[in-house]
Design an enzyme around this catalytic site. Structure first.
Site, PDB file in Angstrom:
ATOM      1  N   GLY A  28     -16.955   2.349 -28.976  1.00 19.68           N
ATOM      2  CA  GLY A  28     -15.913   1.417 -29.376  1.00 19.68           C
ATOM      3  C   GLY A  28     -16.097   0.873 -30.776  1.00 19.68           C
ATOM      4  N   TYR A  29     -15.344  -0.204 -31.066  1.00 23.67           N
ATOM      5  CA  TYR A  29     -15.246  -0.783 -32.411  1.00 23.67           C
ATOM      6  C   TYR A  29     -14.907   0.355 -33.380  1.00 23.67           C
ATOM      7  CZ  TYR A  29     -15.580  -4.769 -35.409  1.00 23.67           C
ATOM      8  OH  TYR A  29     -15.258  -5.814 -36.259  1.00 23.67           O
ATOM      9  N   HIS A  31     -13.509   3.226 -35.850  1.00 27.83           N
ATOM     10  CA  HIS A  31     -13.187   3.327 -37.278  1.00 27.83           C
ATOM     11  C   HIS A  31     -12.636   4.721 -37.551  1.00 27.83           C
ATOM     12  CE1 HIS A  31     -16.907   5.534 -37.453  1.00 27.83           C
ATOM     13  NE2 HIS A  31     -17.610   4.475 -37.068  1.00 27.83           N
ATOM     14  N   GLU A  32     -12.369   4.970 -38.807  1.00 26.68           N
ATOM     15  CA  GLU A  32     -11.735   6.232 -39.201  1.00 26.68           C
ATOM     16  C   GLU A  32     -12.567   7.454 -38.765  1.00 26.68           C
ATOM     17  OE1 GLU A  32      -8.704   8.377 -40.334  1.00 26.68           O
ATOM     18  OE2 GLU A  32      -8.637   6.207 -40.098  1.00 26.68           O
ATOM     19  N   HIS A  34     -14.274   7.794 -35.910  1.00 27.53           N
ATOM     20  CA  HIS A  34     -13.870   8.093 -34.522  1.00 27.53           C
ATOM     21  C   HIS A  34     -12.466   8.706 -34.507  1.00 27.53           C
ATOM     22  CE1 HIS A  34     -16.575   4.453 -33.840  1.00 27.53           C
ATOM     23  NE2 HIS A  34     -17.161   5.384 -33.124  1.00 27.53           N
ATOM     24  N   GLN A  58     -29.423   3.167 -24.250  1.00 27.90           N
ATOM     25  CA  GLN A  58     -29.832   3.781 -25.518  1.00 27.90           C
ATOM     26  C   GLN A  58     -30.256   2.733 -26.553  1.00 27.90           C
ATOM     27  OE1 GLN A  58     -25.782   5.660 -25.986  1.00 27.90           O
ATOM     28  NE2 GLN A  58     -26.122   5.262 -28.150  1.00 27.90           N
ATOM     29  N   LYS A 146     -22.483  12.368 -38.505  1.00 26.92           N
ATOM     30  CA  LYS A 146     -23.225  11.194 -38.990  1.00 26.92           C
ATOM     31  C   LYS A 146     -24.503  11.008 -38.153  1.00 26.92           C
ATOM     32  CE  LYS A 146     -23.868   6.732 -40.169  1.00 26.92           C
ATOM     33  NZ  LYS A 146     -24.121   6.074 -38.915  1.00 26.92           N
ATOM     34  N   GLN A 150     -28.487  13.391 -32.848  1.00 31.26           N
ATOM     35  CA  GLN A 150     -27.779  13.241 -31.561  1.00 31.26           C
ATOM     36  C   GLN A 150     -26.929  14.485 -31.289  1.00 31.26           C
ATOM     37  OE1 GLN A 150     -25.591   9.591 -30.100  1.00 31.26           O
ATOM     38  NE2 GLN A 150     -23.840  10.654 -30.974  1.00 31.26           N
ATOM     39  N   VAL A 173     -17.262  10.779 -42.032  1.00 30.04           N
ATOM     40  CA  VAL A 173     -16.185  10.181 -42.843  1.00 30.04           C
ATOM     41  C   VAL A 173     -16.806   9.047 -43.656  1.00 30.04           C
ATOM     42  CG1 VAL A 173     -13.947   9.007 -42.769  1.00 30.04           C
ATOM     43  CG2 VAL A 173     -14.475  10.802 -41.100  1.00 30.04           C
TER      44      VAL A 173
END
Ligand code: PAF
Length: 278
Positions: A28-29, A31-32, A34, A58, A146, A150, A173
């Site tokens: 969530g939260y 940004h571009e 996602h 995590q 990014k 992971q 991004v």
């Protein structure tokens, strides 16, 4: 967009969705970064599903679980505008009911770099991603480069556990000044925000050296460190590393597709970034 808060609601909703399904797991939260994953999923699949779950397993005991930024109302609006079909936003008890005792560990890829500085982090990521892929059974799942380590771990577990899903990795991004988008960027003070793009510029200095023909890892890493330290003493570096793109093992010479990685603390905020050398 249908919103499901429980696994039984999710299973009913999934049964009615046209296939193929593209799935974007998030905390969530949004940004571009996602939204670029969501757009790619929209372009490649008949249906798109997103999860928003701040996965407690995590986060280490000293980490930012309690203050991790959350804004479900805003996220819902962004996802509806992006024509997402289904949002799954469970509570922690739904994903980890009493008695939960099964963990997924990806050996070899999880112990060093981020794994060394965040013990247990990748066990939590691998477990929740396995659970989510198992619940959604998507044809494709989308992750950002990014979090490159992971992504390598998710590719490994999807193959090893025969999850039958294609893992799609998409480029980081960035803001106009080079700072990689991250939900955690909101932690930066205005002064830190001004300094933060230096992380990218330092990686870029190493990348440029590689582009000029340098293949010795030690020289490339030196260049990144030198650039960072010449411009600011504000960063505390956790690691600068150059690794094989697939195995994430360090290499002495860059002879295969590789990734140049950095993790550093700026004030109370820990930032990570990377660039592909290929
Ligand atoms: O990258 C993230 O946002 C999280 O690690 C993920 C993949 C959603 C698992 O909680």
């Amino acid at each position: 967009m249908q919103v499901c808060r429980t696994i039984s609601q999710l299973q009913r909703a999934l049964a009615a969705l046209p296939r193929p399904l593209g799935f974007v797991p998030t905390m969530g939260y949004l940004h571009e970064g996602h939204l670029s994953l969501v757009r790619q999923a929209r372009a490649e699949n008949a249906s798109v599903a997103v999860s928003i779950f701040v996965n407690p397993t995590q986060f280490g005991p000293q980490e930012d679980l309690a203050r991790y930024p959350r804004d479900l109302a805003r996220d819902r609006k962004l996802l509806a505008e992006a024509a997402v079909d289904l949002l799954f936003a469970p509570e922690a008890e739904e994903m980890y009911p009493p008695g939960f005792a099964t963990w997924v560990e990806v050996k070899g890829l999880s112990e060093h770099l981020e794994g060394a500085f965040r013990p247990g982090h990748f066990r939590g990521v691998a477990t929740v991603v396995t659970k989510l892929l198992n619940l959604f059974r998507p044809e494709r799942a989308y992750f950002g480069e990014k979090d490159a380590q992971q992504l390598a771990i998710v590719r490994r577990l999807a193959a090893d556990l025969n999850l039958g899903c294609t893992i799609v990795g998409l480029p980081t991004v960035r803001e106009a000044d080079g700072l990689a988008l991250s939900s955690r960027n909101v932690y930066l003070s205005p002064e830190e925000r001004q300094r933060a793009p230096l992380l990218y510029r330092s990686l870029k200095a190493g990348y440029d050296l590689w582009r000029q023909g340098e293949r010795r890892t030690a020289r490339i890493i030196d260049e990144v460190r030198r650039t960072l330290q010449a411009e600011s003493k504000a960063f505390r570096v956790d690691y600068i590393a150059l690794v094989d793109e697939e195995t994430f093992q360090e290499m002495e010479f860059v002879e295969r597709p590789a990734r140049l990685l950095i993790a550093a603390r700026l004030g109370r905020t820990r930032l990570i970034d990377n660039l592909p050398l290929k």
